[in-house]
Design a protein around this motif. Sequence first.
Motif, mmCIF file in Angstrom:
data_model
loop_
_atom_site.group_PDB
_atom_site.id
_atom_site.type_symbol
_atom_site.label_atom_id
_atom_site.label_comp_id
_atom_site.label_asym_id
_atom_site.label_seq_id
_atom_site.Cartn_x
_atom_site.Cartn_y
_atom_site.Cartn_z
ATOM 1 N N THR A 172 27.214 -15.978 -20.992
ATOM 2 C CA THR A 172 26.434 -14.797 -21.365
ATOM 3 C C THR A 172 27.063 -14.102 -22.569
ATOM 4 O OG1 THR A 172 25.721 -14.427 -19.078
ATOM 5 C CG2 THR A 172 25.627 -12.530 -20.563
ATOM 6 N N LEU A 173 26.228 -13.734 -23.526
ATOM 7 C CA LEU A 173 26.678 -12.903 -24.647
ATOM 8 C C LEU A 173 26.905 -11.505 -24.090
ATOM 9 C CD1 LEU A 173 27.130 -12.556 -27.738
ATOM 10 C CD2 LEU A 173 24.688 -12.014 -27.891
ATOM 11 N N TYR A 213 31.577 -13.875 -25.526
ATOM 12 C CA TYR A 213 30.856 -14.547 -24.448
ATOM 13 C C TYR A 213 31.707 -14.586 -23.183
ATOM 14 C CZ TYR A 213 27.574 -16.193 -27.968
ATOM 15 O OH TYR A 213 26.636 -16.250 -28.963
#
Length: 129
Positions: A28-29, A98
């Motif tokens: 996930t960013l 991330y």
Amino acid sequence: MLLVDVYLDKSPIQGIGVFAKNHIPRGTLVWKLHPNYDRRIPVEVYERETGPVRAYLDRYSYPDRRDPNFVVFEADDARFMNHADDPNCDVASPDETYALRDIAPGEEMTCNYNHFFETGFDFLGDRHL
């Protein structure tokens, strides 16, 4: 600017830390440099500061890896992310962070500060730019 929901709490690592409110899946960013909120401060401006302002910048800013003429100050809670030798967030890119693995709700979000300093981590005030 953090892109996930977080909260600040006492950290077992150092002072205050950033904790995930919800599950964050691997990849996930979680943060992206946003010029409206994350400030790039010219080094000559940073070096003129003294007293409490300088101490604050020393603690919460880091060299801009894209341009050594600037330091970056994150205006949101990302500035409270603590260092870990085995972090759960990847800050290898100067523009994006991330999740390196799944991050559980209530888990402290950490990064490796060594990415910000060529010769190893140190707070800005402890070294010359």
